[in-house]
Design a protein around this motif. Structure first.
Motif, PDB file in Angstrom:
ATOM      1  N   ILE A 181       0.838  -1.200   0.000  1.00 10.46           N
ATOM      2  CA  ILE A 181       0.000   0.000   0.000  1.00 10.46           C
ATOM      3  C   ILE A 181       0.873   1.249   0.000  1.00 10.46           C
ATOM      4  O   ILE A 181       0.601   2.230  -0.696  1.00 10.46           O
ATOM      5  CB  ILE A 181      -0.941   0.011   1.207  1.00 10.46           C
ATOM      6  CG1 ILE A 181      -1.843  -1.238   1.201  1.00 10.46           C
ATOM      7  CG2 ILE A 181      -1.806   1.270   1.211  1.00 10.46           C
ATOM      8  CD1 ILE A 181      -2.735  -1.354  -0.001  1.00 10.46           C
ATOM      9  N   GLY A 182       1.954   1.224   0.768  1.00  9.72           N
ATOM     10  CA  GLY A 182       2.876   2.357   0.795  1.00  9.72           C
ATOM     11  C   GLY A 182       3.513   2.618  -0.554  1.00  9.72           C
ATOM     12  O   GLY A 182       3.742   3.769  -0.934  1.00  9.72           O
ATOM     13  N   ARG A 183       3.783   1.549  -1.305  1.00 11.40           N
ATOM     14  CA  ARG A 183       4.343   1.710  -2.649  1.00 11.40           C
ATOM     15  C   ARG A 183       3.336   2.389  -3.568  1.00 11.40           C
ATOM     16  O   ARG A 183       3.683   3.233  -4.387  1.00 11.40           O
ATOM     17  CB  ARG A 183       4.730   0.336  -3.200  1.00 11.40           C
ATOM     18  CG  ARG A 183       5.547   0.393  -4.488  1.00 11.40           C
ATOM     19  CD  ARG A 183       5.924  -0.997  -4.965  1.00 11.40           C
ATOM     20  NE  ARG A 183       6.756  -1.684  -3.983  1.00 11.40           N
ATOM     21  CZ  ARG A 183       6.366  -2.725  -3.266  1.00 11.40           C
ATOM     22  NH1 ARG A 183       5.140  -3.194  -3.403  1.00 11.40           N
ATOM     23  NH2 ARG A 183       7.175  -3.296  -2.405  1.00 11.40           N
ATOM     24  N   LEU A 184       2.058   2.045  -3.413  1.00  9.98           N
ATOM     25  CA  LEU A 184       1.017   2.671  -4.219  1.00  9.98           C
ATOM     26  C   LEU A 184       0.890   4.163  -3.921  1.00  9.98           C
ATOM     27  O   LEU A 184       0.699   4.979  -4.819  1.00  9.98           O
ATOM     28  CB  LEU A 184      -0.336   1.996  -3.956  1.00  9.98           C
ATOM     29  CG  LEU A 184      -0.606   0.657  -4.642  1.00  9.98           C
ATOM     30  CD1 LEU A 184      -1.920   0.078  -4.145  1.00  9.98           C
ATOM     31  CD2 LEU A 184      -0.649   0.818  -6.151  1.00  9.98           C
ATOM     32  N   LEU A 185       1.004   4.510  -2.636  1.00  7.08           N
ATOM     33  CA  LEU A 185       0.802   5.899  -2.219  1.00  7.08           C
ATOM     34  C   LEU A 185       2.077   6.729  -2.279  1.00  7.08           C
ATOM     35  O   LEU A 185       2.025   7.946  -2.084  1.00  7.08           O
ATOM     36  CB  LEU A 185       0.250   5.930  -0.785  1.00  7.08           C
ATOM     37  CG  LEU A 185      -1.101   5.254  -0.552  1.00  7.08           C
ATOM     38  CD1 LEU A 185      -1.498   5.363   0.913  1.00  7.08           C
ATOM     39  CD2 LEU A 185      -2.171   5.857  -1.441  1.00  7.08           C
ATOM     40  N   GLY A 186       3.202   6.093  -2.516  1.00  2.04           N
ATOM     41  CA  GLY A 186       4.473   6.817  -2.479  1.00  2.04           C
ATOM     42  C   GLY A 186       4.908   7.147  -1.078  1.00  2.04           C
ATOM     43  O   GLY A 186       5.583   8.157  -0.833  1.00  2.04           O
ATOM     44  N   ILE A 187       4.535   6.283  -0.110  1.00  2.00           N
ATOM     45  CA  ILE A 187       4.897   6.471   1.299  1.00  2.00           C
ATOM     46  C   ILE A 187       5.597   5.195   1.765  1.00  2.00           C
ATOM     47  O   ILE A 187       4.957   4.272   2.290  1.00  2.00           O
ATOM     48  CB  ILE A 187       3.653   6.753   2.172  1.00  2.00           C
ATOM     49  CG1 ILE A 187       2.879   7.952   1.613  1.00  2.00           C
ATOM     50  CG2 ILE A 187       4.046   7.013   3.619  1.00  2.00           C
ATOM     51  CD1 ILE A 187       1.578   8.234   2.339  1.00  2.00           C
ATOM     52  N   PRO A 188       6.910   5.081   1.567  1.00  2.00           N
ATOM     53  CA  PRO A 188       7.620   3.830   1.844  1.00  2.00           C
ATOM     54  C   PRO A 188       7.536   3.358   3.289  1.00  2.00           C
ATOM     55  O   PRO A 188       7.604   2.149   3.537  1.00  2.00           O
ATOM     56  CB  PRO A 188       9.076   4.161   1.451  1.00  2.00           C
ATOM     57  CG  PRO A 188       8.965   5.315   0.508  1.00  2.00           C
ATOM     58  CD  PRO A 188       7.792   6.104   0.973  1.00  2.00           C
ATOM     59  N   ASP A 189       7.418   4.294   4.242  1.00  2.00           N
ATOM     60  CA  ASP A 189       7.413   3.892   5.652  1.00  2.00           C
ATOM     61  C   ASP A 189       5.995   3.748   6.206  1.00  2.00           C
ATOM     62  O   ASP A 189       5.793   3.789   7.427  1.00  2.00           O
ATOM     63  CB  ASP A 189       8.210   4.890   6.496  1.00  2.00           C
ATOM     64  CG  ASP A 189       7.606   6.292   6.493  1.00  2.00           C
ATOM     65  OD1 ASP A 189       6.764   6.580   5.607  1.00  2.00           O
ATOM     66  OD2 ASP A 189       7.967   7.104   7.373  1.00  2.00           O
ATOM     67  N   LEU A 190       5.012   3.551   5.359  1.00  2.00           N
ATOM     68  CA  LEU A 190       3.624   3.471   5.787  1.00  2.00           C
ATOM     69  C   LEU A 190       3.408   2.314   6.759  1.00  2.00           C
ATOM     70  O   LEU A 190       3.898   1.206   6.543  1.00  2.00           O
ATOM     71  CB  LEU A 190       2.709   3.286   4.575  1.00  2.00           C
ATOM     72  CG  LEU A 190       1.210   3.255   4.882  1.00  2.00           C
ATOM     73  CD1 LEU A 190       0.706   4.650   5.206  1.00  2.00           C
ATOM     74  CD2 LEU A 190       0.434   2.668   3.703  1.00  2.00           C
ATOM     75  N   THR A 191       2.663   2.586   7.825  1.00  3.11           N
ATOM     76  CA  THR A 191       2.212   1.536   8.740  1.00  3.11           C
ATOM     77  C   THR A 191       0.689   1.529   8.761  1.00  3.11           C
ATOM     78  O   THR A 191       0.042   2.562   8.571  1.00  3.11           O
ATOM     79  CB  THR A 191       2.745   1.731  10.170  1.00  3.11           C
ATOM     80  OG1 THR A 191       2.235   2.963  10.714  1.00  3.11           O
ATOM     81  CG2 THR A 191       4.267   1.775  10.177  1.00  3.11           C
TER      82      THR A 191
END
Length: 265
Positions: A121-131
């Motif tokens: 999901i983080g890759r989709l949003l451009g947020i690599p550190d997404l939790t």
């Protein structure tokens, strides 16, 4: 008499061993075929539940088969989707089971799910550190996405779940940690995340409430829709839930003809 008892016990042990051995071989054969159909890097875990296996095999009716796989690719950016399917009353002959010909099987009932990890999901949003984690704050009396009360006992909507997303994103040229309190909903067979409110994180000042004038702009960064494609074995999506580090969509199906494909896309 003692020798007879020992002989019976040995015979039972041999039969049980043979039963488990046949079950393991059938699982291996089916797993190999499913690996090829799903384009996986390794064999999925296939378990034929229930004992004895031979009685189910001779009847051609397997009461419960569980299939689990990780690293299932969906589209260009989803590389690590988890798949789980429970297949109830799988109709398959013994010769086809041992020969790995699962494409001849029919299934009375299917319960399937896809698990989307925070990294994908983080890759989709451009947020690599997404939790990703469940959000108890939003589950206590907050209105759901359709205006109901998700925190009321007995009124929980299985097609919605509160979720907390946290990650670093660019705000006015600065990398700021943002926590979004949102709702995960099943809309038209797709996963929809709708951020309700956001907070800025600061190591010195703690969590800061974003002013209302910028709430909408920041919330859009954490609002999106995800098309999971076809669920395992063409199951119809019925509910969603949130796990630590993952979003999960679940579904059911009846009278499925397994054509060798566990996913339709």
């Amino acid at each position: 008499m003692k020798k007879l008892v020992i002989s019976v016990l040995v015979l039972v042990a041999l039969l049980v061993g043979a039963d488990f051995g046949l079950a393991a071989f059938a699982e291996y054969q089916v797993s190999k075929q499913m690996r090829a159909k799903l384009a996986l890097s390794e064999d999925p875990d296939v378990r034929i539940n229930g004992f004895p296996f031979l009685a189910q095999a001779l009847a051609g009716d397997y009461r419960d088969i569980t299939v689990k796989a990780n690293g299932v690719p969906l589209g260009d950016k989803l590389h690590d989707v988890g798949l789980v399917a429970d297949l109830y009353h799988v109709r398959l002959s013994l010769s086809d089971a041992l020969g790995g010909q699962a494409n001849t099987a029919t299934v009375d009932d299917v319960e399937g799910s896809l698990r989307f990890k925070a990294s994908d999901i983080g890759r989709l949003l451009g947020i690599p550190d997404l939790t990703i984690e469940p959000d108890p704050q939003e589950d206590q009396g907050s209105g759901d996405a359709r205006g109901g009360q998700s925190g009321q006992s007995g009124s929980q909507d299985a097609t919605q779940a509160p979720v907390k997303l946290t990650g670093s994103t660019d705000i006015a040229g600065q990398q700021i940690q943002v926590t979004a309190h949102a709702v995960l909903a099943l809309v038209g067979g797709q996963l929809q995340i709708s951020a309700r409110r956001v907070e800025l994180g600061n190591s010195a000042l703690g969590s800061l409430r974003v002013p209302d004038v910028v709430q909408q702009s920041v919330a859009r960064m954490f609002t999106f829709r995800l098309d999971p494609g076809t669920l395992p074995f063409a199951a119809k999506p019925t509910k969603v839930h949130v796990e630590n580090a993952a979003l999960v969509i679940e579904g059911t199906a009846k009278n499925v003809t397994f054509n060798g494909r566990a996913l339709g896309k």
